[in-house]
Scaffold this active site. Structure first.
Site, PDB file in Angstrom:
ATOM      1  N   ASN A   1      -3.055   6.408  -2.468  1.00  0.00           N
ATOM      2  CA  ASN A   1      -2.834   6.379  -0.939  1.00  0.00           C
ATOM      3  C   ASN A   1      -1.790   7.780   0.171  1.00  0.00           C
ATOM      4  OD1 ASN A   1      -4.466   3.812  -0.273  1.00  0.00           O
ATOM      5  ND2 ASN A   1      -2.910   2.711   0.282  1.00  0.00           N
TER       6      ASN A   1
ATOM      7  N   SER B   1       0.684  -1.005  -0.005  1.00  0.00           N
ATOM      8  CA  SER B   1      -0.094   0.491  -0.230  1.00  0.00           C
ATOM      9  C   SER B   1       1.045   0.994   0.038  1.00  0.00           C
ATOM     10  CB  SER B   1      -1.055   0.132   1.607  1.00  0.00           C
ATOM     11  OG  SER B   1      -1.795  -0.695   1.142  1.00  0.00           O
TER      12      SER B   1
ATOM     13  N   GLU C   1      -2.447   0.706 -10.027  1.00  0.00           N
ATOM     14  CA  GLU C   1      -0.466   1.670  -9.986  1.00  0.00           C
ATOM     15  C   GLU C   1       0.397   0.665  -9.825  1.00  0.00           C
ATOM     16  OE1 GLU C   1      -2.207   5.602  -6.618  1.00  0.00           O
ATOM     17  OE2 GLU C   1      -1.092   3.035  -5.994  1.00  0.00           O
TER      18      GLU C   1
HETATM   19  N1  CAA Z   1     -16.654  -8.394  -3.926  1.00  0.00           N
HETATM   20  C1  CAA Z   1     -16.611  -7.907  -4.899  1.00  0.00           C
HETATM   21  N2  CAA Z   1     -18.008  -7.282  -5.497  1.00  0.00           N
HETATM   22  C2  CAA Z   1     -18.294  -6.710  -5.157  1.00  0.00           C
HETATM   23  C3  CAA Z   1     -17.390  -6.278  -3.491  1.00  0.00           C
HETATM   24  C4  CAA Z   1     -16.492  -7.172  -2.552  1.00  0.00           C
HETATM   25  N3  CAA Z   1     -16.546  -6.753  -1.469  1.00  0.00           N
HETATM   26  N4  CAA Z   1     -18.362  -4.977  -2.938  1.00  0.00           N
HETATM   27  C5  CAA Z   1     -19.506  -4.641  -3.706  1.00  0.00           C
HETATM   28  N5  CAA Z   1     -18.818  -5.681  -4.788  1.00  0.00           N
HETATM   29  C6  CAA Z   1     -19.653  -5.584  -6.326  1.00  0.00           C
HETATM   30  C7  CAA Z   1     -21.311  -6.137  -6.204  1.00  0.00           C
HETATM   31  O1  CAA Z   1     -21.384  -6.913  -6.499  1.00  0.00           O
HETATM   32  C8  CAA Z   1     -21.379  -5.071  -7.050  1.00  0.00           C
HETATM   33  O2  CAA Z   1     -21.773  -5.866  -8.608  1.00  0.00           O
HETATM   34  P1  CAA Z   1     -22.524  -6.014  -9.423  1.00  0.00           P
HETATM   35  O3  CAA Z   1     -22.957  -5.025 -10.517  1.00  0.00           O
HETATM   36  O4  CAA Z   1     -22.260  -7.209 -10.421  1.00  0.00           O
HETATM   37  O5  CAA Z   1     -23.945  -6.609  -8.963  1.00  0.00           O
HETATM   38  C9  CAA Z   1     -21.239  -4.014  -7.346  1.00  0.00           C
HETATM   39  O6  CAA Z   1     -19.966  -4.503  -6.709  1.00  0.00           O
HETATM   40  C10 CAA Z   1     -22.167  -2.718  -6.629  1.00  0.00           C
HETATM   41  O7  CAA Z   1     -22.221  -3.301  -5.378  1.00  0.00           O
HETATM   42  P2  CAA Z   1     -23.263  -2.556  -4.026  1.00  0.00           P
HETATM   43  O8  CAA Z   1     -24.098  -2.181  -4.873  1.00  0.00           O
HETATM   44  O9  CAA Z   1     -23.053  -3.650  -3.030  1.00  0.00           O
HETATM   45  O10 CAA Z   1     -22.467  -1.244  -3.317  1.00  0.00           O
HETATM   46  P3  CAA Z   1     -22.312   0.062  -4.013  1.00  0.00           P
HETATM   47  O11 CAA Z   1     -22.863   0.278  -5.478  1.00  0.00           O
HETATM   48  O12 CAA Z   1     -22.458   0.810  -3.071  1.00  0.00           O
HETATM   49  O13 CAA Z   1     -20.318  -0.196  -4.207  1.00  0.00           O
HETATM   50  C11 CAA Z   1     -18.226  -0.446  -3.788  1.00  0.00           C
HETATM   51  C12 CAA Z   1     -19.880  -0.665  -3.475  1.00  0.00           C
HETATM   52  C13 CAA Z   1     -17.258  -0.654  -4.953  1.00  0.00           C
HETATM   53  C14 CAA Z   1     -17.364  -0.439  -2.383  1.00  0.00           C
HETATM   54  C15 CAA Z   1     -18.055   1.479  -3.623  1.00  0.00           C
HETATM   55  O14 CAA Z   1     -18.830   1.692  -2.276  1.00  0.00           O
HETATM   56  C16 CAA Z   1     -16.707   1.607  -3.153  1.00  0.00           C
HETATM   57  O15 CAA Z   1     -16.443   2.756  -4.596  1.00  0.00           O
HETATM   58  N6  CAA Z   1     -16.377   2.253  -1.949  1.00  0.00           N
HETATM   59  C17 CAA Z   1     -14.951   2.846  -2.050  1.00  0.00           C
HETATM   60  C18 CAA Z   1     -13.688   1.545  -2.559  1.00  0.00           C
HETATM   61  C19 CAA Z   1     -12.396   2.163  -2.282  1.00  0.00           C
HETATM   62  O16 CAA Z   1     -12.422   3.254  -1.868  1.00  0.00           O
HETATM   63  N7  CAA Z   1     -11.774   1.193  -2.367  1.00  0.00           N
HETATM   64  C20 CAA Z   1      -9.868   1.469  -2.328  1.00  0.00           C
HETATM   65  C21 CAA Z   1      -9.563   1.262  -0.709  1.00  0.00           C
HETATM   66  S1  CAA Z   1      -8.734   2.007  -0.706  1.00  0.00           S
HETATM   67  C22 CAA Z   1      -7.401   0.694  -1.234  1.00  0.00           C
HETATM   68  O17 CAA Z   1      -7.563  -0.640  -1.920  1.00  0.00           O
HETATM   69  C23 CAA Z   1      -5.858   0.841  -1.618  1.00  0.00           C
HETATM   70  C24 CAA Z   1      -4.814  -0.075  -0.357  1.00  0.00           C
HETATM   71  O18 CAA Z   1      -3.489   0.337  -0.176  1.00  0.00           O
HETATM   72  C25 CAA Z   1      -5.135  -0.001   1.433  1.00  0.00           C
HETATM   73  P1  NAD Z   2      -4.573  -9.413   4.617  1.00  0.00           P
HETATM   74  O1  NAD Z   2      -4.234  -9.577   6.678  1.00  0.00           O
HETATM   75  O2  NAD Z   2      -6.151  -9.754   4.512  1.00  0.00           O
HETATM   76  O3  NAD Z   2      -4.388 -10.993   4.053  1.00  0.00           O
HETATM   77  C1  NAD Z   2      -2.796 -11.413   3.989  1.00  0.00           C
HETATM   78  C2  NAD Z   2      -2.594 -12.527   3.984  1.00  0.00           C
HETATM   79  O4  NAD Z   2      -1.129 -13.049   3.731  1.00  0.00           O
HETATM   80  C3  NAD Z   2      -2.764 -13.401   5.067  1.00  0.00           C
HETATM   81  O5  NAD Z   2      -4.149 -14.302   4.686  1.00  0.00           O
HETATM   82  C4  NAD Z   2      -1.891 -14.020   5.280  1.00  0.00           C
HETATM   83  O6  NAD Z   2      -2.068 -15.437   6.210  1.00  0.00           O
HETATM   84  C5  NAD Z   2      -0.898 -14.106   4.318  1.00  0.00           C
HETATM   85  N1  NAD Z   2       0.700 -14.273   4.720  1.00  0.00           N
HETATM   86  C6  NAD Z   2       1.600 -13.774   5.641  1.00  0.00           C
HETATM   87  N2  NAD Z   2       3.218 -13.917   5.337  1.00  0.00           N
HETATM   88  C7  NAD Z   2       2.350 -14.773   4.650  1.00  0.00           C
HETATM   89  C8  NAD Z   2       3.551 -15.228   3.722  1.00  0.00           C
HETATM   90  N3  NAD Z   2       4.738 -14.847   4.277  1.00  0.00           N
HETATM   91  N4  NAD Z   2       3.416 -16.597   2.610  1.00  0.00           N
HETATM   92  C9  NAD Z   2       2.339 -16.767   2.328  1.00  0.00           C
HETATM   93  N5  NAD Z   2       1.386 -15.830   2.937  1.00  0.00           N
HETATM   94  C10 NAD Z   2       1.596 -15.018   4.233  1.00  0.00           C
HETATM   95  O7  NAD Z   2      -4.364  -8.181   4.460  1.00  0.00           O
HETATM   96  P2  NAD Z   2      -4.449  -7.828   2.480  1.00  0.00           P
HETATM   97  O8  NAD Z   2      -5.686  -6.601   2.902  1.00  0.00           O
HETATM   98  O9  NAD Z   2      -5.260  -8.850   1.675  1.00  0.00           O
HETATM   99  O10 NAD Z   2      -3.019  -6.791   1.930  1.00  0.00           O
HETATM  100  C11 NAD Z   2      -1.912  -7.397   1.842  1.00  0.00           C
HETATM  101  C12 NAD Z   2      -1.475  -6.453   1.257  1.00  0.00           C
HETATM  102  O11 NAD Z   2      -2.359  -6.086   0.332  1.00  0.00           O
HETATM  103  C13 NAD Z   2      -0.333  -5.400   2.522  1.00  0.00           C
HETATM  104  O12 NAD Z   2       1.150  -5.228   2.042  1.00  0.00           O
HETATM  105  C14 NAD Z   2      -1.408  -4.336   2.298  1.00  0.00           C
HETATM  106  O13 NAD Z   2      -0.841  -3.414   2.450  1.00  0.00           O
HETATM  107  C15 NAD Z   2      -2.224  -4.522   0.575  1.00  0.00           C
HETATM  108  N6  NAD Z   2      -3.421  -3.966   0.226  1.00  0.00           N
HETATM  109  C16 NAD Z   2      -4.026  -4.224   1.044  1.00  0.00           C
HETATM  110  C17 NAD Z   2      -5.668  -2.858   0.622  1.00  0.00           C
HETATM  111  C18 NAD Z   2      -6.531  -3.690   1.319  1.00  0.00           C
HETATM  112  O14 NAD Z   2      -8.154  -2.572   1.174  1.00  0.00           O
HETATM  113  N7  NAD Z   2      -6.632  -4.622   2.278  1.00  0.00           N
HETATM  114  C19 NAD Z   2      -5.913  -2.638  -0.458  1.00  0.00           C
HETATM  115  C20 NAD Z   2      -4.258  -2.597  -1.829  1.00  0.00           C
HETATM  116  C21 NAD Z   2      -3.475  -3.121  -0.856  1.00  0.00           C
END
Ligand code: CAA
Ligand code: NAD
Length: 283
Positions: free
Chosen positions: A190, A119, A152
């Protein structure tokens, strides 16, 4: 280089989603986790998604059988011996990531690309732990992977253009829109999104409004698809906190100080949806 077989390491939230889009794009996929139950659960989650798609008429029964035939889920990292790329999605911890990438470099073919779904962490630091830093890069998917269009692509300091181009083409074949970003903590999304979630957690911690009110306000007042605290619960509060900690350390700027609300939740084991409790209760 043509990618035919994809390895995914870590079968949690992100790894399972990455395996799903890879299989659907026509690749043979090996999905590996250290925990057997998690690897088994990932296959079940994917089959649930495909059963739903079948019900909606989006795929045929033959498609689903073909997807399963091209997917291996297990715990033996040696299954990666003949893959063309490994996309690593294990915990957000630099030491663990360096250790597994070193191991992957030793066991994969010389031409195999090693991609990390980190991330925020340094691609160059992970690459330097391997025997092929020119073939290591960030391939950052978004949650939920089957829905979010962005990937990305982040080259490290010594990653070749060839490696980046191969991964851009792979992302496109998966139906994603790649954007290229230079290495920097949190890349593009992020760097912007995590401080926003952190500030929402501060507003919560200061008692200015409840989680429901904060999320409602950001959805109805700022047009967000979901509120920032529900989003932190979906991402995993442990991951959001790890990214905040990394920004705070790397930039040495108090504006990135992690919210105490995140710290408290992580200390309590309330990591969000994946543990059944976070800012909301999912049990
Ligand atoms: N897994 C798979 N599919 C999913 C899902 C999930 N967890 N959640 C929703 N969907 C699918 C649904 O099945 C539905 O598909 P169909 O159109 O084929 O039926 C579609 O997405 C729309 O779902 P909903 O109508 O139930 O819900 P929504 O319209 O409110 O959308 C959402 C849900 C896509 C999650 C929306 O709320 C959204 O875009 N949220 C923001 C998500 C976001 O910002 N993500 C980035 C997080 S940061 C990150 O990922 C990076 C990191 O490193 C941490
Ligand atoms: P998670 O905790 O759901 O899954 C991580 C998995 O890795 C676990 O099932 C764990 O058992 C496994 N694991 C740990 N060490 C391991 C090893 N040595 N070999 C094989 N498996 C191992 O985490 P996540 O949310 O899927 O995130 C995974 C990565 O993706 C992180 O680097 C996170 O920052 C990044 N990421 C997360 C998100 C998010 O929304 N959760 C979005 C983008 C990127």
């Amino acid at each position: 280089m043509e990618i035919k077989k994809v390895g995914v390491l870590g079968a949690g939230i992100m790894g399972a989603g990455i395996a799903q889009v890879s299989v659907q794009a026509g690749y043979s996929v090996v999905l590996i986790d250290v925990v057997p139950e998690i690897a088994n659960k990932a296959r079940k989650t994917l089959n649930k998604a495909w059963a739903k798609a079948l019900e909606k008429g989006k795929v045929s029964a033959e498609n689903v059988a073909d997807y399963n035939a091209r997917l291996i889920c297990g715990t033996d990292i040696n299954e990666f011996r003949d893959v063309d790329i490994v996309i690593e999605a294990i915990v957000e911890n630099i030491d663990f990531k360096k250790k597994v990438h070193k191991q992957l470099g030793e066991l994969c073919k010389a031409e195999t690309i090693l991609a990390t779904n980190t991330s925020a962490l340094s691609i160059t630091e992970i690459a330097a732990a391997t025997n092929r830093s020119d073939k290591v890069l960030g391939m950052h998917f978004f949650n939920p992977v089957p829905v979010m269009k962005l990937v990305e692509v982040i080259p490290g300091v010594v990653t070749t253009d060839d490696t980046a181009q191969t991964v851009i083409q792979l992302a496109e074949k998966m139906g994603k829109e790649p954007v290229l970003a230079k290495e920097s903590p949190g890349f593009i999304v992020n760097r912007i999104l995590v401080p926003y979630m952190n500030e929402a957690a501060n507003v919560f911690y200061e008692g200015i409004a409840s989680a429901e009110e904060i999320d409602k306000a950001m959805k109805l007042g700022a047009g967000m698809p979901m509120g920032p605290l529900a989003l932190a619960d979906m991402v995993g509060i442990d991951i959001v906190l790890a990214v905040c900690e990394f920004f705070y350390k790397e930039f040495a700027d108090s504006k990135y100080r992690p919210s105490l609300a995140f710290r408290q939740k992580v200390r309590a084991g309330h990591l969000g949806k994946k543990t059944g409790k976070g800012f909301y209760n999912y049990m």
